[in-house]
Write an enzyme that holds these catalytic residues in place. Structure first.
Site, PDB file in Angstrom:
ATOM      1  N   HIS A 312     -59.911  -3.302  95.208  1.00  0.00           N
ATOM      2  CA  HIS A 312     -58.815  -2.533  95.690  1.00  0.00           C
ATOM      3  C   HIS A 312     -58.938  -0.828  96.709  1.00  0.00           C
ATOM      4  O   HIS A 312     -60.627  -0.710  96.795  1.00  0.00           O
ATOM      5  CB  HIS A 312     -58.170  -2.259  94.371  1.00  0.00           C
ATOM      6  CG  HIS A 312     -59.236  -0.575  93.287  1.00  0.00           C
ATOM      7  ND1 HIS A 312     -59.937   0.415  93.763  1.00  0.00           N
ATOM      8  CD2 HIS A 312     -60.162  -1.108  92.079  1.00  0.00           C
ATOM      9  CE1 HIS A 312     -60.438   0.925  92.781  1.00  0.00           C
ATOM     10  NE2 HIS A 312     -60.812  -0.074  92.265  1.00  0.00           N
ATOM     11  N   ASP A 324     -66.780   2.015  94.228  1.00  0.00           N
ATOM     12  CA  ASP A 324     -65.017   1.913  93.411  1.00  0.00           C
ATOM     13  C   ASP A 324     -63.947   2.030  94.573  1.00  0.00           C
ATOM     14  O   ASP A 324     -63.394   3.201  93.823  1.00  0.00           O
ATOM     15  CB  ASP A 324     -65.281   3.124  92.440  1.00  0.00           C
ATOM     16  CG  ASP A 324     -64.090   2.031  91.287  1.00  0.00           C
ATOM     17  OD1 ASP A 324     -63.758   2.531  90.002  1.00  0.00           O
ATOM     18  OD2 ASP A 324     -63.399   1.202  91.822  1.00  0.00           O
ATOM     19  N   GLU A 358     -54.726   0.659  91.738  1.00  0.00           N
ATOM     20  CA  GLU A 358     -55.660   0.122  90.323  1.00  0.00           C
ATOM     21  C   GLU A 358     -55.861   0.872  89.369  1.00  0.00           C
ATOM     22  O   GLU A 358     -56.024   0.605  88.466  1.00  0.00           O
ATOM     23  CB  GLU A 358     -56.804  -0.712  91.594  1.00  0.00           C
ATOM     24  CG  GLU A 358     -57.586  -1.541  89.917  1.00  0.00           C
ATOM     25  CD  GLU A 358     -58.564  -0.790  89.417  1.00  0.00           C
ATOM     26  OE1 GLU A 358     -58.702  -1.674  88.017  1.00  0.00           O
ATOM     27  OE2 GLU A 358     -58.821   0.469  89.619  1.00  0.00           O
ATOM     28  N   GLU A 359     -56.409   2.238  89.905  1.00  0.00           N
ATOM     29  CA  GLU A 359     -56.876   2.642  89.136  1.00  0.00           C
ATOM     30  C   GLU A 359     -56.172   3.728  88.183  1.00  0.00           C
ATOM     31  O   GLU A 359     -56.221   4.278  87.285  1.00  0.00           O
ATOM     32  CB  GLU A 359     -57.748   4.027  90.337  1.00  0.00           C
ATOM     33  CG  GLU A 359     -58.674   4.265  90.398  1.00  0.00           C
ATOM     34  CD  GLU A 359     -60.432   2.839  90.001  1.00  0.00           C
ATOM     35  OE1 GLU A 359     -61.122   2.942  90.654  1.00  0.00           O
ATOM     36  OE2 GLU A 359     -59.859   3.418  88.609  1.00  0.00           O
ATOM     37  N   ASP A 386     -64.434  -5.940  92.088  1.00  0.00           N
ATOM     38  CA  ASP A 386     -64.610  -4.483  91.668  1.00  0.00           C
ATOM     39  C   ASP A 386     -65.588  -4.319  91.098  1.00  0.00           C
ATOM     40  O   ASP A 386     -65.321  -3.714  89.499  1.00  0.00           O
ATOM     41  CB  ASP A 386     -63.185  -4.062  91.385  1.00  0.00           C
ATOM     42  CG  ASP A 386     -62.725  -2.986  90.635  1.00  0.00           C
ATOM     43  OD1 ASP A 386     -62.004  -2.842  89.661  1.00  0.00           O
ATOM     44  OD2 ASP A 386     -63.256  -1.762  91.433  1.00  0.00           O
ATOM     45  N   HIS A 457     -66.956   6.865  88.865  1.00  0.00           N
ATOM     46  CA  HIS A 457     -65.218   7.820  88.776  1.00  0.00           C
ATOM     47  C   HIS A 457     -66.038   9.063  88.908  1.00  0.00           C
ATOM     48  O   HIS A 457     -65.900  10.331  88.219  1.00  0.00           O
ATOM     49  CB  HIS A 457     -64.924   7.516  87.407  1.00  0.00           C
ATOM     50  CG  HIS A 457     -63.710   6.422  87.832  1.00  0.00           C
ATOM     51  ND1 HIS A 457     -63.090   6.204  86.179  1.00  0.00           N
ATOM     52  CD2 HIS A 457     -63.441   5.125  88.375  1.00  0.00           C
ATOM     53  CE1 HIS A 457     -62.728   5.155  86.354  1.00  0.00           C
ATOM     54  NE2 HIS A 457     -62.428   4.430  87.346  1.00  0.00           N
TER      55      HIS A 457
HETATM   56 ZN   LIG Z   1     -62.229  -0.419  89.958  1.00  0.00          ZN
END
Ligand SMILES: [Zn+2]
Length: 494
Positions: A312, A324, A358-359, A386, A457
């Site tokens: 993503h 990520d 995606e998030e 991912d 994140h």
């Molecule tokens: Zn991800």
């Protein structure tokens, strides 16, 4: 990575895999490869031609010696930066990936999708009343808003804080103990479990409070909800991520405090009442037109049959979205790059996809499967990366048991870089969940996830967390698996 992913454990299987699989893989290879000895009656039909096996070895070597994926990740992370859906950086990254895929000779499409545009605002908190407080001082709390969170008033909320460890404790509290207060869900991320290679499981257990905590607290009258960050970092870093407001509860401001700040608040609460001033001013702006980026290398024999390699393109906004998931996009672009560079001709179409959103909503994935629903039977396989950029140990499979035997020769080749494990899982990736559900065989690299959730994140999701050699090993897994699938002599069972 959004929340629904159960993955395999890296560490505990390692010694086992080295012991269990290595010999069997060798044994299998012989019967599966073309054998012309007339002695053995009806050898099992070849899954891979000798030519394909030779090409897979060339691909693997090329991947292990290429820095293309790393350069792409570096550009997305450092030159473009955080790519939250709807942002200028996300739009820039769409153009960038599209032009790069064009440059390596892919047929490129931009698939339109409307995405939410949530933007972070001011995010501060301080304890304004607490046991042992020095006069006219406050205790700073480090936090960030959760994705989709609504805002407090501009000058914030001042309210008493209470804490619970889980949903049961929340439910057990009478409403008058919760109404008008700020609820802290203090569910610790299991760092030991992650350290043993069970990072995904530890994540799965804790993330339910990020998604469901705010609405659970709101149902009992809370004015705001905080969660203990879902991740293993010990550097007083908050981990953001999407919260999923339920329709049967008012939307209240939602944030994640660092693990250290959760411990601080809980310690003070044991000693007496605690009051917090909380300011979160995110905004939900109008949806924005964005795109999935799709690059095809058309198949020479079955162009209608498609193998997806993907990651993503969007990311959270605290770090630069390197692990990520610029990684997943980078290794998917690399697979196409290597196949083109080696002038290999996949028999089926290899489709590199950089998913959008995606998030915080998976709008890109949903749109793709809506647009391509009629071609579901022609989706031969789907792969998503991912899970960071850690050393790969093999390939996760969501599919029929026979797939393992069919792919044994591929695993044998990948064993050279320590990635020869084939393992069945329930789920391979958020963006490829729709085809998984439609019976398309799904794959994802098995990656060492021991450190992934330390940076996941957070502001520390940056390029320096990637070891170029390990990223090249991930590229090898994706490229070899994808080209192997594209040139299999037999269809995958559904
Ligand atoms: Zn991800």
């Amino acid at each position: 990575m959004s929340e629904s992913k159960k993955r395999f454990c890296a560490i505990c299987l390692l010694p086992l895999s080295l012991f269990l699989f290595a010999p069997r893989i060798d044994a299998q290879q012989t019967p599966v490869a073309e054998s012309n000895s007339s002695a053995s009656p009806s050898p099992t039909p070849a899954v891979f031609s000798l030519q394909t096996l030779a090409e897979l070895k060339r691909l693997q070597q090329a991947a292990l010696n290429s820095d293309y994926a790393y350069r792409q990740v570096a550009h997305l992370a450092n030159n473009i930066g955080p790519r939250l859906s709807g942002s200028a950086q996300a739009a820039k990254s769409v153009d960038y990936v599209a032009s790069e895929l064009k440059a390596i000779g892919c047929e490129v499409q931009l698939e339109r999708v409307m995405v939410p545009h949530w933007v972070r605002g001011e995010e501060t908190a301080a304890l304004v009343q607490f046991p042992g407080q020095a006069e006219n001082t406050t205790q700073k709390i480090v936090l960030c808003a959760l994705g989709a969170s609504v805002a407090t008033p501009a000058d914030g909320i001042v309210a008493e804080v209470i804490t619970v460890r889980n949903f049961d404790e929340m439910k057990a509290l009478p409403r008058d103990k919760v109404a008008g207060k700020i609820v802290l869900f203090n569910y610790p991320f299991d760092k030991q479990m992650a350290g043993e290679g069970h990072g995904d499981e530890a994540y799965g257990e804790a993330v339910v409070y990020r998604s469901g905590g705010p609405s659970a607290a709101a149902r009992q009258g809370a004015v705001a909800c905080l969660i203990r960050s879902v991740g293993g970092a010990d550097y007083r870093l908050p981990h953001t991520g999407q919260t999923d407001y339920a329709n049967d509860a008012p939307k209240i401001p939602a944030g994640a405090v660092t693990a250290e700040d959760a411990d601080l608040i809980v310690d003070l609460l044991r000693q007496g009442p605690v009051k917090m001033k909380l300011i979160l001013t995110p905004q939900q702006l109008p949806d924005v037109e964005s795109y999935n980026v799709i690059g095809d290398i058309k198949g020479s024999e079955h162009p209608e049959q498609v193998i997806i390699v993907s990651g993503h393109l969007d990311s959270w906004d605290l770090g630069t979205g390197a692990i990520d998931d610029a990684t997943g996009v980078g290794v998917s672009m690399e697979a196409a790059n290597l196949i083109q560079n080696l002038h290999l001709k996949p028999k089926r179409t290899i489709r590199a996809i950089a998913w959008m959103n995606e998030e915080n909503g998976s709008a890109g994935s949903k749109q793709y499967w809506k647009d391509h629903e009629k071609e579901a039977s022609n989706h031969f396989a789907a792969m998503e990366t991912d899970g960071g950029a850690g050393h790969p140990l093999g390939i996760n499979i969501k599919g029929k048991p026979e797939v393992k035997k069919m792919l044994a020769p591929v695993a044998a080749i990948l064993q050279e870089s320590g990635a020869g494990v084939l393992n069945f899982v329930e789920h391979c990736g958020a963006d490829i969940e729709p085809p998984e559900k439609a019976g398309v065989t799904a794959f994802s690299p098995i990656q060492d996830s021991r450190f992934y959730f330390n940076y996941h994140h957070t502001a520390a999701d940056t390029l320096d967390k990637i070891v170029p050699k390990e990223l090249a090993e991930d590229s090898a897994v994706v490229a070899v698996a994808a080209y192997g699938l594209a040139n299999m002599e037999q269809p995958l069972p559904r």
